[in-house]
Design an enzyme around this catalytic site. Structure first.
Site, short mmCIF file in Angstrom:
data_model
loop_
_atom_site.label_atom_id
_atom_site.label_comp_id
_atom_site.label_asym_id
_atom_site.label_seq_id
_atom_site.Cartn_x
_atom_site.Cartn_y
_atom_site.Cartn_z
CG ASP A 1 -23.86 22.31 53.93
OD1 ASP A 1 -24.34 21.74 54.93
OD2 ASP A 1 -22.79 21.95 53.42
CG ASN B 1 -31.02 16.95 44.43
OD1 ASN B 1 -32.13 17.47 44.48
ND2 ASN B 1 -29.91 17.66 44.44
CG ASP C 1 -33.47 23.79 41.72
OD1 ASP C 1 -32.32 23.70 42.18
OD2 ASP C 1 -33.72 23.81 40.50
CG ASP D 1 -26.06 22.21 49.59
OD1 ASP D 1 -24.91 22.41 49.17
OD2 ASP D 1 -26.35 21.30 50.38
#
Length: 300
Positions: A177, A185, A194, A220
């Site tokens: 991940d 973010n 994204d 993720d």
């Protein structure tokens, strides 16, 4: 009562072609096929034999279905494809996609020239088949990344585990991940998150073989199943993937917060009672990689 001429007219008006075929594969009679969108006149087949027209592998399959219907005396329903390459004497040019049919084969209670015969009705189902493939692909695909989803991964891992148990064919699993996704973010916005996920997905797509499975496991988190791959080769693959992640994700760095990935690697072992045991071990390796400071690979 319908007379003989009227019955002949009914048979000729059938949209799908209906063949009377002998056990040896002779075309005894051909009716219907009036839907000109899908079918050509098949009367020229009468008197010919399937093995004379169709390549051996496919013609053997047709003869087996005739035998099944004759032996069982029950309706046999099978889907099959036909392309130019299946028909003797035809060039390979033509439609790129094969034509798909549904065959309904039923034994008949009379003989022709001393041979048992069947009725074979062939329906062109190419459009339906293409739609089924599209729907299946959509149900197996993650919407954001275009990678496979967890459902598809679990089906593939079930098959890989069966091969491992029966034939000792190794399968390795990478679980990984993104590091620091939340911080990035919060700093740059969720659309950047994204983009990071898509960057990882594209890296997976370009790195794997056709026999491998790359999946967005959730959020993720990603999983790659490497078929016929032992532990050492899986670790080398993880190293190459991690280097690629460092390069491609570096554009998302924010100050001293780095966009990287942590990777856990494992391989199916004899102690595993299902693919889930292997997957849990990959998750433990990933958790350990996170605990050791991120941006690293741990193999278990």
């Amino acid at each position: 009562m319908i007379n003989v001429e009227q019955m002949a007219a009914v048979l000729e008006a059938l949209p799908d072609p209906a063949f009377i075929l002998s056990r040896s594969g002779k075309y005894v009679a051909v009716f219907g096929g009036s839907d000109a969108r899908y079918y050509h006149d098949g009367t020229g087949l009468i008197g010919l034999y399937i093995p004379d027209l169709i390549q051996p592998e496919k013609s053997d399959w047709f003869l087996k279905q005739i035998d099944r219907a004759l032996e069982s005396r029950k309706l046999v329903v099978e889907e099959y494809e036909l392309s130019n390459s299946d028909v003797k004497g035809l060039p390979n040019e033509g439609p790129e996609a094969p034509i798909w049919f549904e065959g309904r084969i039923q034994a008949l209670n009379f003989l022709v020239d001393g041979e048992e015969v069947v009725l074979w009705v062939a329906s062109n189902i190419s459009e339906r088949h293409a739609l089924e493939i599209k729907l299946r692909a959509l149900s197996d695909t993650d919407q954001l990344t275009g990678l496979f989803n967890r459902r598809k991964l679990e089906r593939d891992l079930t098959l890989h585990y069966d091969k491992f148990v029966r034939y000792s064919v190794p399968t390795s699993i990478l679980m990984f991940d993104l590091d620091n996704l939340k911080k990035i973010n919060d700093s740059k916005g969720h659309h950047v998150g994204d983009e990071m996920i898509l960057t990882v997905a594209n890296a997976c797509r370009s790195a794997i073989r056709k026999t491998d499975t790359a999946c967005r496991f959730g959020g993720d988190e990603f999983v790659i199943a490497l078929s016929n791959t032992g532990h050492d080769h899986a670790h080398l693959f993880a190293q190459r993937l991690n280097q690629y992640f460092r390069k491609e994700l570096s554009r998302f760095n924010v100050g001293d917060t780095f966009a990287t990935a942590s990777i856990g690697v494992t391989t199916m072992i004899s102690a595993d009672r299902s693919y889930e045991d292997t997957l849990k071990r990959a998750d433990q390796a990933l958790y350990k990689a996170k605990g050791l400071g991120k941006d690293r690979i741990v193999s278990l």
